[in-house]
Design a protein around this motif. Structure first.
Motif, PDB file in Angstrom:
ATOM      1  N   TRP A 129     -11.018  -0.992  -3.770  1.00 41.08           N
ATOM      2  CA  TRP A 129     -10.931   0.441  -4.099  1.00 41.08           C
ATOM      3  C   TRP A 129     -10.661   1.267  -2.832  1.00 41.08           C
ATOM      4  O   TRP A 129     -10.924   2.478  -2.782  1.00 41.08           O
ATOM      5  CB  TRP A 129     -12.190   0.959  -4.798  1.00 41.08           C
ATOM      6  CG  TRP A 129     -12.356   0.495  -6.200  1.00 41.08           C
ATOM      7  CD1 TRP A 129     -11.682  -0.515  -6.824  1.00 41.08           C
ATOM      8  CD2 TRP A 129     -13.249   1.028  -7.199  1.00 41.08           C
ATOM      9  NE1 TRP A 129     -12.104  -0.662  -8.118  1.00 41.08           N
ATOM     10  CE2 TRP A 129     -13.062   0.268  -8.373  1.00 41.08           C
ATOM     11  CE3 TRP A 129     -14.190   2.049  -7.190  1.00 41.08           C
ATOM     12  CZ2 TRP A 129     -13.789   0.521  -9.542  1.00 41.08           C
ATOM     13  CZ3 TRP A 129     -14.915   2.289  -8.349  1.00 41.08           C
ATOM     14  CH2 TRP A 129     -14.709   1.529  -9.514  1.00 41.08           C
ATOM     15  N   TYR A 159      -5.991   1.540   5.731  1.00 39.13           N
ATOM     16  CA  TYR A 159      -6.338   0.126   5.963  1.00 39.13           C
ATOM     17  C   TYR A 159      -6.648  -0.113   7.449  1.00 39.13           C
ATOM     18  O   TYR A 159      -7.532  -0.879   7.799  1.00 39.13           O
ATOM     19  CB  TYR A 159      -5.207  -0.789   5.497  1.00 39.13           C
ATOM     20  CG  TYR A 159      -5.097  -0.949   3.981  1.00 39.13           C
ATOM     21  CD1 TYR A 159      -6.215  -0.872   3.155  1.00 39.13           C
ATOM     22  CD2 TYR A 159      -3.871  -1.227   3.386  1.00 39.13           C
ATOM     23  CE1 TYR A 159      -6.115  -1.045   1.782  1.00 39.13           C
ATOM     24  CE2 TYR A 159      -3.754  -1.405   2.007  1.00 39.13           C
ATOM     25  CZ  TYR A 159      -4.890  -1.307   1.211  1.00 39.13           C
ATOM     26  OH  TYR A 159      -4.784  -1.484  -0.149  1.00 39.13           O
ATOM     27  N   THR A 173      -1.960  -4.081  -4.144  1.00 44.07           N
ATOM     28  CA  THR A 173      -0.615  -3.646  -4.494  1.00 44.07           C
ATOM     29  C   THR A 173       0.097  -4.618  -5.441  1.00 44.07           C
ATOM     30  O   THR A 173      -0.170  -5.819  -5.424  1.00 44.07           O
ATOM     31  CB  THR A 173       0.256  -3.454  -3.222  1.00 44.07           C
ATOM     32  OG1 THR A 173       1.506  -2.892  -3.616  1.00 44.07           O
ATOM     33  CG2 THR A 173       0.481  -4.756  -2.482  1.00 44.07           C
ATOM     34  N   THR A 174       1.009  -4.057  -6.212  1.00 40.41           N
ATOM     35  CA  THR A 174       1.898  -4.871  -7.045  1.00 40.41           C
ATOM     36  C   THR A 174       3.333  -4.774  -6.502  1.00 40.41           C
ATOM     37  O   THR A 174       4.268  -5.210  -7.164  1.00 40.41           O
ATOM     38  CB  THR A 174       1.881  -4.359  -8.502  1.00 40.41           C
ATOM     39  OG1 THR A 174       2.217  -2.954  -8.485  1.00 40.41           O
ATOM     40  CG2 THR A 174       0.536  -4.557  -9.160  1.00 40.41           C
ATOM     41  N   HIS A 178       5.047  -2.610  -0.379  1.00 47.20           N
ATOM     42  CA  HIS A 178       3.705  -2.239   0.070  1.00 47.20           C
ATOM     43  C   HIS A 178       2.976  -3.425   0.689  1.00 47.20           C
ATOM     44  O   HIS A 178       2.260  -3.274   1.684  1.00 47.20           O
ATOM     45  CB  HIS A 178       2.889  -1.669  -1.099  1.00 47.20           C
ATOM     46  CG  HIS A 178       3.314  -0.283  -1.497  1.00 47.20           C
ATOM     47  ND1 HIS A 178       3.001   0.285  -2.706  1.00 47.20           N
ATOM     48  CD2 HIS A 178       4.048   0.642  -0.820  1.00 47.20           C
ATOM     49  CE1 HIS A 178       3.511   1.509  -2.764  1.00 47.20           C
ATOM     50  NE2 HIS A 178       4.160   1.737  -1.641  1.00 47.20           N
TER      51      HIS A 178
HETATM   52  N1  LIG Z   1     -14.534  -8.415  -6.528  1.00 46.47           N
HETATM   53  C1  LIG Z   1     -14.340  -7.426  -7.371  1.00 46.47           C
HETATM   54  O1  LIG Z   1     -15.213  -7.082  -8.192  1.00 46.47           O
HETATM   55  C2  LIG Z   1     -13.052  -6.664  -7.334  1.00 46.47           C
HETATM   56  C3  LIG Z   1     -12.921  -5.494  -8.072  1.00 46.47           C
HETATM   57  C4  LIG Z   1     -11.727  -4.775  -7.988  1.00 46.47           C
HETATM   58  C5  LIG Z   1     -10.683  -5.263  -7.222  1.00 46.47           C
HETATM   59  N2  LIG Z   1     -10.837  -6.448  -6.553  1.00 46.47           N
HETATM   60  C6  LIG Z   1      -9.732  -6.996  -5.744  1.00 46.47           C
HETATM   61  O2  LIG Z   1      -9.566  -6.161  -4.629  1.00 46.47           O
HETATM   62  C7  LIG Z   1      -8.206  -6.184  -4.242  1.00 46.47           C
HETATM   63  C8  LIG Z   1      -7.763  -4.749  -3.996  1.00 46.47           C
HETATM   64  O3  LIG Z   1      -7.554  -4.071  -5.245  1.00 46.47           O
HETATM   65  P1  LIG Z   1      -7.721  -2.504  -5.374  1.00 46.47           P
HETATM   66  O4  LIG Z   1      -7.203  -2.074  -6.683  1.00 46.47           O
HETATM   67  O5  LIG Z   1      -9.125  -2.177  -5.062  1.00 46.47           O
HETATM   68  O6  LIG Z   1      -6.715  -2.008  -4.215  1.00 46.47           O
HETATM   69  P2  LIG Z   1      -6.495  -0.590  -3.573  1.00 46.47           P
HETATM   70  O7  LIG Z   1      -6.153  -0.860  -2.164  1.00 46.47           O
HETATM   71  O8  LIG Z   1      -7.623   0.368  -3.847  1.00 46.47           O
HETATM   72  O9  LIG Z   1      -5.276   0.077  -4.370  1.00 46.47           O
HETATM   73  C9  LIG Z   1      -4.056  -0.431  -4.667  1.00 46.47           C
HETATM   74  C10 LIG Z   1      -3.319   0.706  -5.370  1.00 46.47           C
HETATM   75  O10 LIG Z   1      -2.791   1.565  -4.364  1.00 46.47           O
HETATM   76  C11 LIG Z   1      -1.359   1.634  -4.495  1.00 46.47           C
HETATM   77  N3  LIG Z   1      -0.704   1.605  -3.169  1.00 46.47           N
HETATM   78  C12 LIG Z   1       0.101   2.541  -2.627  1.00 46.47           C
HETATM   79  N4  LIG Z   1       0.521   2.196  -1.404  1.00 46.47           N
HETATM   80  C13 LIG Z   1      -0.014   1.005  -1.158  1.00 46.47           C
HETATM   81  C14 LIG Z   1       0.032   0.121  -0.058  1.00 46.47           C
HETATM   82  N5  LIG Z   1       0.746   0.334   1.052  1.00 46.47           N
HETATM   83  N6  LIG Z   1      -0.663  -1.003  -0.147  1.00 46.47           N
HETATM   84  C15 LIG Z   1      -1.398  -1.276  -1.241  1.00 46.47           C
HETATM   85  N7  LIG Z   1      -1.468  -0.499  -2.331  1.00 46.47           N
HETATM   86  C16 LIG Z   1      -0.788   0.644  -2.280  1.00 46.47           C
HETATM   87  C17 LIG Z   1      -0.991   0.438  -5.324  1.00 46.47           C
HETATM   88  O11 LIG Z   1       0.188   0.757  -6.033  1.00 46.47           O
HETATM   89  P3  LIG Z   1       1.443  -0.256  -5.949  1.00 46.47           P
HETATM   90  O12 LIG Z   1       1.087  -1.430  -6.784  1.00 46.47           O
HETATM   91  O13 LIG Z   1       2.551   0.556  -6.478  1.00 46.47           O
HETATM   92  O14 LIG Z   1       1.604  -0.628  -4.486  1.00 46.47           O
HETATM   93  C18 LIG Z   1      -2.190   0.247  -6.239  1.00 46.47           C
HETATM   94  O15 LIG Z   1      -2.102   1.134  -7.352  1.00 46.47           O
HETATM   95  C19 LIG Z   1      -7.435  -6.915  -5.335  1.00 46.47           C
HETATM   96  O16 LIG Z   1      -7.164  -8.223  -4.881  1.00 46.47           O
HETATM   97  C20 LIG Z   1      -8.403  -6.951  -6.491  1.00 46.47           C
HETATM   98  O17 LIG Z   1      -8.253  -8.099  -7.287  1.00 46.47           O
HETATM   99  C21 LIG Z   1     -12.004  -7.135  -6.560  1.00 46.47           C
END
Ligand SMILES: NC(=O)c1ccc[n+]([C@@H]2O[C@H](COP(=O)([O-])OP(=O)(O)OC[C@H]3O[C@@H](n4cnc5c(N)ncnc54)[C@H](OP(=O)(O)O)[C@@H]3O)[C@@H](O)[C@H]2O)c1
Length: 207
Positions: A129, A159, A173-174, A178
């Motif tokens: 997050w 980051y 990211t997807t 990114h």
């Molecule tokens: N252990 C747990 O309980 C748990 C829970 C939640 C998540 N996770 C894991 O944590 C990891 C991170 O997930 P998160 O959703 O929390 O990630 P995040 O870093 O909070 O967000 C990613 C979001 O930001 C956008 N974004 C824009 N620019 C970006 C960039 N340069 N790099 C990355 N994202 C960018 C992405 O869109 P685009 O796709 O368009 O880039 C996506 O919608 C994943 O592997 C997930 O599986 C673990």
């Protein structure tokens, strides 16, 4: 493509274990499924997704992870969604927690107590997050200035700042672009004259 994403999330995948089994058996079965799915014989890292309902159950699960590590089947063991430092102390009495994977965002005050425990005890703190949970950090005027000075995106600076705080930020990211940008965060050097601005952002986070 929100429709397809929602559709995918609505698919019920079978559990990789029998919920009627003991926690120890559930983990053995789940672990074996992971090895099969990933076509490997060991895992670099194996984390409990969250604490169980009771401390005793969490300890049982933790001992199952310790056994896997003793057998050489996993290198690093840890826990996700663990926001109570006393739980980390309890687990570490059995074996030091080696990785914590938590929400790092403004709504939980940046998980300050667990983050601090991890830094003090050499535990890898993995954040999620990191972007989605903190829109006010991502759009903070000083952070935008840092991004401009380092010729990178605001997401990369978030980051980078996480890394400077001893965090391993996980990218959700997807997008290929990114992900490429995220991988290069390690190499980003914030200009020396940015130190004061960095201090402003750090102060915004930790107060
Ligand atoms: N252990 C747990 O309980 C748990 C829970 C939640 C998540 N996770 C894991 O944590 C990891 C991170 O997930 P998160 O959703 O929390 O990630 P995040 O870093 O909070 O967000 C990613 C979001 O930001 C956008 N974004 C824009 N620019 C970006 C960039 N340069 N790099 C990355 N994202 C960018 C992405 O869109 P685009 O796709 O368009 O880039 C996506 O919608 C994943 O592997 C997930 O599986 C673990």
């Amino acid at each position: 493509m929100p429709f397809f994403r929602d559709f995918a999330l609505s698919i019920q995948l079978p559990l990789p274990y029998n919920p009627a089994d003991s926690i120890t058996e559930q983990i053995a079965s789940s672990f074996q499924n992971s090895l099969t799915n990933l076509k490997t014989t060991y895992l670099d890292s194996y984390l409990l997704h969250s604490p169980c309902r009771t401390l005793e159950q969490t300890l049982e699960a933790w001992r199952a992870l310790i056994a896997l590590q003793n057998e050489g089947k996993v290198r690093m063991i840890g826990i996700c969604n663990a926001y109570d430092v006393s739980l980390l102390h309890a687990l570490s009495r059995e074996r030091q927690v080696q990785a914590v994977q938590n929400r790092w965002y403004e709504e939980n005050d940046w998980d300050a107590s667990v983050h601090s425990y991890c830094r003090a005890n050499d535990v890898m703190y993995q954040s999620f997050w990191t972007l989605t949970g903190s829109p006010s950090l991502l759009t903070h005027p000083t952070l935008l200035e840092l991004a401009a000075a380092a010729a990178c995106t605001p997401a990369q600076v978030v980051y980078k700042i996480a890394q400077l705080e001893g965090i391993v930020p996980l990218s959700g990211t997807t997008s290929t672009l990114h992900m490429q940008q995220d991988i290069t965060v390690n190499e980003i050097e914030l200009p020396a004259e940015s130190n004061a601005k960095l201090g402003v952002v750090r102060n915004f986070i930790w107060g």
